[in-house]
Structure formats: C-alpha cells, structure tokens
Design an enzyme around this catalytic site. Structure first.
Site, PDB file in Angstrom:
ATOM      1  N   THR A  64       0.839  -1.194   0.000  1.00 35.06           N
ATOM      2  CA  THR A  64       0.000   0.000   0.000  1.00 35.06           C
ATOM      3  C   THR A  64       0.880   1.251   0.000  1.00 35.06           C
ATOM      4  O   THR A  64       2.107   1.144  -0.119  1.00 35.06           O
ATOM      5  CB  THR A  64      -1.021  -0.069   1.166  1.00 35.06           C
ATOM      6  OG1 THR A  64      -1.905   1.040   1.053  1.00 35.06           O
ATOM      7  CG2 THR A  64      -0.362  -0.053   2.535  1.00 35.06           C
ATOM      8  N   LYS A  68       3.909   1.396  -3.708  1.00 33.39           N
ATOM      9  CA  LYS A  68       3.485   0.634  -4.897  1.00 33.39           C
ATOM     10  C   LYS A  68       4.436   0.801  -6.100  1.00 33.39           C
ATOM     11  O   LYS A  68       4.636  -0.135  -6.863  1.00 33.39           O
ATOM     12  CB  LYS A  68       2.062   1.020  -5.304  1.00 33.39           C
ATOM     13  CG  LYS A  68       1.013   0.575  -4.282  1.00 33.39           C
ATOM     14  CD  LYS A  68      -0.390   0.916  -4.741  1.00 33.39           C
ATOM     15  CE  LYS A  68      -1.395   0.529  -3.662  1.00 33.39           C
ATOM     16  NZ  LYS A  68      -2.775   0.740  -4.066  1.00 33.39           N
ATOM     17  N   ASP A 104      -5.916  -3.583  -8.097  1.00 35.22           N
ATOM     18  CA  ASP A 104      -6.806  -2.453  -7.781  1.00 35.22           C
ATOM     19  C   ASP A 104      -7.839  -2.210  -8.885  1.00 35.22           C
ATOM     20  O   ASP A 104      -9.018  -1.980  -8.595  1.00 35.22           O
ATOM     21  CB  ASP A 104      -5.989  -1.166  -7.563  1.00 35.22           C
ATOM     22  CG  ASP A 104      -5.263  -1.165  -6.217  1.00 35.22           C
ATOM     23  OD1 ASP A 104      -5.745  -1.817  -5.275  1.00 35.22           O
ATOM     24  OD2 ASP A 104      -4.204  -0.512  -6.118  1.00 35.22           O
ATOM     25  N   GLY A 130      -9.566  13.533  -8.916  1.00 38.54           N
ATOM     26  CA  GLY A 130      -8.281  13.123  -8.348  1.00 38.54           C
ATOM     27  C   GLY A 130      -7.384  12.529  -9.418  1.00 38.54           C
ATOM     28  O   GLY A 130      -7.867  12.046 -10.456  1.00 38.54           O
ATOM     29  N   ASN A 153      -8.492  17.340 -11.402  1.00 44.70           N
ATOM     30  CA  ASN A 153      -7.614  17.291 -10.231  1.00 44.70           C
ATOM     31  C   ASN A 153      -7.213  18.706  -9.840  1.00 44.70           C
ATOM     32  O   ASN A 153      -7.055  19.578 -10.703  1.00 44.70           O
ATOM     33  CB  ASN A 153      -6.356  16.462 -10.541  1.00 44.70           C
ATOM     34  CG  ASN A 153      -5.577  16.133  -9.282  1.00 44.70           C
ATOM     35  OD1 ASN A 153      -6.162  15.728  -8.280  1.00 44.70           O
ATOM     36  ND2 ASN A 153      -4.269  16.322  -9.322  1.00 44.70           N
ATOM     37  N   ARG A 154      -7.084  18.901  -8.524  1.00 49.26           N
ATOM     38  CA  ARG A 154      -6.631  20.195  -7.988  1.00 49.26           C
ATOM     39  C   ARG A 154      -5.375  20.641  -8.726  1.00 49.26           C
ATOM     40  O   ARG A 154      -5.253  21.785  -9.140  1.00 49.26           O
ATOM     41  CB  ARG A 154      -6.356  19.999  -6.483  1.00 49.26           C
ATOM     42  CG  ARG A 154      -5.813  21.159  -5.768  1.00 49.26           C
ATOM     43  CD  ARG A 154      -5.658  20.840  -4.299  1.00 49.26           C
ATOM     44  NE  ARG A 154      -4.678  19.762  -4.047  1.00 49.26           N
ATOM     45  CZ  ARG A 154      -4.311  19.370  -2.843  1.00 49.26           C
ATOM     46  NH1 ARG A 154      -4.860  19.926  -1.776  1.00 49.26           N
ATOM     47  NH2 ARG A 154      -3.417  18.405  -2.678  1.00 49.26           N
ATOM     48  N   TYR A 221     -13.690   4.488   2.318  1.00 48.77           N
ATOM     49  CA  TYR A 221     -14.611   3.563   2.998  1.00 48.77           C
ATOM     50  C   TYR A 221     -14.663   3.825   4.498  1.00 48.77           C
ATOM     51  O   TYR A 221     -15.483   3.261   5.200  1.00 48.77           O
ATOM     52  CB  TYR A 221     -14.224   2.094   2.740  1.00 48.77           C
ATOM     53  CG  TYR A 221     -12.749   1.820   2.903  1.00 48.77           C
ATOM     54  CD1 TYR A 221     -12.212   1.574   4.153  1.00 48.77           C
ATOM     55  CD2 TYR A 221     -11.900   1.863   1.800  1.00 48.77           C
ATOM     56  CE1 TYR A 221     -10.858   1.366   4.310  1.00 48.77           C
ATOM     57  CE2 TYR A 221     -10.533   1.657   1.954  1.00 48.77           C
ATOM     58  CZ  TYR A 221     -10.025   1.408   3.206  1.00 48.77           C
ATOM     59  OH  TYR A 221      -8.678   1.218   3.368  1.00 48.77           O
TER      60      TYR A 221
HETATM   61  P1  NAP Z   1      -2.790   9.840  -3.462  1.00 48.19           P
HETATM   62  O1  NAP Z   1      -2.003   9.140  -4.486  1.00 48.19           O
HETATM   63  O2  NAP Z   1      -2.101  10.510  -2.334  1.00 48.19           O
HETATM   64  O3  NAP Z   1      -3.692  10.961  -4.233  1.00 48.19           O
HETATM   65  C1  NAP Z   1      -4.452  11.881  -3.496  1.00 48.19           C
HETATM   66  C2  NAP Z   1      -5.355  12.671  -4.449  1.00 48.19           C
HETATM   67  O4  NAP Z   1      -6.233  13.468  -3.625  1.00 48.19           O
HETATM   68  C3  NAP Z   1      -4.612  13.634  -5.376  1.00 48.19           C
HETATM   69  O5  NAP Z   1      -5.313  13.714  -6.594  1.00 48.19           O
HETATM   70  C4  NAP Z   1      -4.700  14.959  -4.600  1.00 48.19           C
HETATM   71  O6  NAP Z   1      -4.638  16.098  -5.422  1.00 48.19           O
HETATM   72  C5  NAP Z   1      -6.091  14.853  -4.018  1.00 48.19           C
HETATM   73  N1  NAP Z   1      -6.278  15.683  -2.832  1.00 48.19           N
HETATM   74  C6  NAP Z   1      -5.712  15.497  -1.618  1.00 48.19           C
HETATM   75  N2  NAP Z   1      -6.122  16.480  -0.784  1.00 48.19           N
HETATM   76  C7  NAP Z   1      -6.942  17.300  -1.509  1.00 48.19           C
HETATM   77  C8  NAP Z   1      -7.655  18.502  -1.212  1.00 48.19           C
HETATM   78  N3  NAP Z   1      -7.600  19.057  -0.002  1.00 48.19           N
HETATM   79  N4  NAP Z   1      -8.404  19.058  -2.189  1.00 48.19           N
HETATM   80  C9  NAP Z   1      -8.467  18.492  -3.416  1.00 48.19           C
HETATM   81  N5  NAP Z   1      -7.801  17.352  -3.768  1.00 48.19           N
HETATM   82  C10 NAP Z   1      -7.049  16.786  -2.816  1.00 48.19           C
HETATM   83  O7  NAP Z   1      -3.880   8.888  -2.775  1.00 48.19           O
HETATM   84  P2  NAP Z   1      -4.525   7.540  -3.360  1.00 48.19           P
HETATM   85  O8  NAP Z   1      -3.649   6.398  -3.064  1.00 48.19           O
HETATM   86  O9  NAP Z   1      -4.959   7.785  -4.763  1.00 48.19           O
HETATM   87  O10 NAP Z   1      -5.817   7.374  -2.398  1.00 48.19           O
HETATM   88  C11 NAP Z   1      -6.880   8.310  -2.464  1.00 48.19           C
HETATM   89  C12 NAP Z   1      -8.045   7.849  -1.569  1.00 48.19           C
HETATM   90  O11 NAP Z   1      -8.570   6.624  -2.064  1.00 48.19           O
HETATM   91  C13 NAP Z   1      -7.630   7.571  -0.113  1.00 48.19           C
HETATM   92  O12 NAP Z   1      -8.651   8.057   0.722  1.00 48.19           O
HETATM   93  C14 NAP Z   1      -7.548   6.064  -0.037  1.00 48.19           C
HETATM   94  O13 NAP Z   1      -7.842   5.555   1.254  1.00 48.19           O
HETATM   95  C15 NAP Z   1      -8.640   5.656  -1.030  1.00 48.19           C
HETATM   96  N6  NAP Z   1      -8.396   4.321  -1.630  1.00 48.19           N
HETATM   97  C16 NAP Z   1      -9.368   3.374  -1.512  1.00 48.19           C
HETATM   98  C17 NAP Z   1      -9.179   2.130  -2.095  1.00 48.19           C
HETATM   99  C18 NAP Z   1     -10.253   1.077  -1.975  1.00 48.19           C
HETATM  100  O14 NAP Z   1      -9.970  -0.107  -2.201  1.00 48.19           O
HETATM  101  N7  NAP Z   1     -11.477   1.448  -1.668  1.00 48.19           N
HETATM  102  C19 NAP Z   1      -8.007   1.844  -2.818  1.00 48.19           C
HETATM  103  C20 NAP Z   1      -7.032   2.855  -2.927  1.00 48.19           C
HETATM  104  C21 NAP Z   1      -7.250   4.089  -2.328  1.00 48.19           C
HETATM  105  P3  NAP Z   1      -3.216  16.762  -5.849  1.00 48.19           P
HETATM  106  O15 NAP Z   1      -2.684  15.910  -6.964  1.00 48.19           O
HETATM  107  O16 NAP Z   1      -3.580  18.119  -6.294  1.00 48.19           O
HETATM  108  O17 NAP Z   1      -2.340  16.726  -4.632  1.00 48.19           O
END
Ligand code: NAP
Length: 275
Positions: A64, A68, A104, A130, A153-154, A221
């Site tokens: 995780t 990755k 995933d 995102g 995305n932001r 979740y």
């Molecule tokens: P990541 O690689 O860190 O990406 C985070 C994303 O969120 C980026 O696009 C970031 O934008 C955006 N973001 C963060 N804070 C923000 C804010 N204040 N305003 C607007 N955008 C914001 O994270 P990730 O691994 O993709 O995971 C994202 C979420 O998905 C997490 O909550 C994780 O727990 C969940 N997830 C769930 C599963 C599942 O199986 N259900 C699997 C994977 C992940 P910037 O690029 O602008 O920074």
C-alpha cells in the site's frame, strides 16, 4: 503456489483493514497457513527489507501507499496491468524471482454491479476526481469498461500526465467547466483523499444540478458515508463507498497466492463495517 506467510506492507500500515479480510478467509477455509500480518516497511530501505521478508519465508505481500511504485521497480516480472499502471499492489516472492501484479483496477471493476456498468459506464460520460495512485487504476478500469473518461484534479498537470501515461484519448477537466461536465456525466467517482480525515468536507462538486440517474462512487470507505456521498444521498442519488473495492482487490490477491477464489459475503462486509 502455496503461500505460507502473507502480509500487507506500507508506511505507515497500522490502519490497514487487509489483515481482517485475509484472516477471515484463512479461518473460513481452514487454511494451514500463518495469520496475515501488517508490516511497516521504510521506503528508504525497501529492497533490503523485502529481501529480509523473503528470507523469513513471506511468499505474498500486499503493498500500500507509498510503496506501490517501489514494488513495481523491484519486481522481476510484472503483469500487463502493472506495467500499464507502473504500480504493484501484490508481490509473490519465491527463491527464484519476485512477481508483481496489481489488483486495484480489477477490484474496482468487480465492485460494480453489471447494471451500473451497462447503464452508467459503457459508452457513457464518466468523471474521475483526483489524479493520485488510485485514480490511475480507476481511470484504467473505466476505460476498459468502455466509459468516456475525463478527470479533474486540484493540480491540473498531474491529471494531464496521468492521461498521457495511460494513453487515454481525453483531456483534463478545468475548474471552469467542472460543474457542466459533472452535470452531464453518468458516473462520478471521487478518488481524492479529501473527506477521509474527521471533519474534512469534500466540496469539489456542486450536486444541485447532477442528473438523478448519475451514479456516485467514493473510494473512501472510512468513514462509511463520506461528506461526498452524504451530499449525493441527500439529493437521492445512487451511491457506493470503497469497501467492496477493498475486499474485491484483496480477493484477487488471495487467489494469486492461494489459488482459491473467495467471495464477498455479507458477514465480511458487516465485520468491516463494524470496525
Ligand atoms: P494519493 O495518491 O495521495 O492521491 C491523493 C489525491 O487526492 C490527489 O489527486 C490529490 O490532489 C487529491 N487531494 C488530496 N487532498 C486534496 C484537497 N484538499 N483538495 C483536493 N484534492 C485533494 O492517494 P490515493 O492512493 O490515490 O488514495 C486516495 C483515496 O482513495 C484515499 O482516501 C484512499 O484511502 C482511497 N483508496 C481506496 C481504495 C479502496 O480499495 N477502496 C483503494 C485505494 C485508495 P493533488 O494531486 O492536487 O495533490
């Protein structure tokens, strides 16, 4: 391949629900293996720690954040989807080599009802919020399912890079056109981490003019009902959180290691919902 020792690695990994999921199946099937564990692995000592785990007899590791991409780089052989995403969430280790896979995207696909795919994704406008690691898997999956994917995305540049990397013939959605595009989308999925922390409000979208048939998905979740889903539910839209995806991606890893197909039971769903 029988895999005796399995674990999830991350940094930090303390809050991972994967042990509950895998140990539920290990117990249910009465497998003669050690319990699935969670292990913190320092990104700066990644290769060394993986070699140590291999020497200790770990044959299967889920990976995780933020490991990755490192897991991809140390794999001797990788699956097609891992190569596409340049990311590995499932390592299979044996004395000869390390195999890397990514479950995933298929986990996301398997979490969806046939009807949702047919009515809201295939040949329909879809919107991903995102452009982080999980967005890559979701964009890839929606594209595979025949959806017309655009993403917001932001940081706009990251959205552009993601689309280029995955060779998706699309363009990022700018802030000025976000509401219009969302209002004409059939499927909207939040992959940002916004809303995960207590008290955090995801106000990226305005829900007032979203069509009633639009399906709203949030990868978050925990909390079970994010602020994103709460806004959609208040409007009467169909919603889904990320719990089923979490279990489905785990089921695919479990099958890779133990060669047993496991299902998503109501018992497991409620076990995780109660955590
Ligand atoms: P990541 O690689 O860190 O990406 C985070 C994303 O969120 C980026 O696009 C970031 O934008 C955006 N973001 C963060 N804070 C923000 C804010 N204040 N305003 C607007 N955008 C914001 O994270 P990730 O691994 O993709 O995971 C994202 C979420 O998905 C997490 O909550 C994780 O727990 C969940 N997830 C769930 C599963 C599942 O199986 N259900 C699997 C994977 C992940 P910037 O690029 O602008 O920074």
């Amino acid at each position: 391949m029988a895999t005796d020792r399995t674990a999830v690695i991350g940094f930090p990994v303390d809050h991972s629900l994967s042990p509950i999921i895998h140990n539920h199946w290990i117990k249910e099937l009465g497998l003669d293996t050690k319990p699935y564990e969670k292990i913190n692995v320092d990104p700066n000592k990644f290769e060394e720690q993986i070699n140590n785990l291999k020497a200790e007899g770990y044959g299967g590791l889920n990976v995780t954040v933020p490991l990755k991409e490192l897991a991809f780089s140390i794999s001797d052989e990788t699956s097609g989807v891992s190569k596409k995403l340049k990311s590995v969430n499932t390592l299979s280790l044996n004395s000869e080599k390390i195999n890397g896979d990514n479950t995933d995207a298929v986990g996301f696909i398997n979490s969806l009802d046939e009807k949702t795919i047919e009515n809201n994704i295939a040949n329909k406008k879809t919107l991903v919020l995102g452009a982080g690691g999980s967005a890559r898997s979701v964009v890839h999956a929606l594209n595979e399912l025949g959806g017309h994917v655009r993403l917001f995305n932001r940081t706009l540049e990251k959205a552009r890079i993601l689309l280029d990397d995955l060779s998706i013939n699309s363009s990022p959605v700018g802030a000025e056109e976000l509401d219009d595009y969302a209002n004409s989308s059939s499927f909207i999925v939040n992959t940002t981490s916004l809303g995960q922390k207590a008290g955090e409000h995801n106000n990226i979208l305005r829900f007032e003019n979203i069509e009633m048939e639009t399906f709203i998905y949030d990868l978050i979740y925990n909390p079970k009902r994010s602020s994103f889903l709460e806004q959609a539910e208040a409007k009467g839209l169909k919603v889904q959180n990320g719990l089923r995806m979490l279990i489905e991606q785990a089921a695919c890893s479990f099958q890779i290691w133990h060669e047993i197909k496991v299902g998503v039971s109501e018992e497991l769903m409620s076990l995780l919902e109660s955590v």
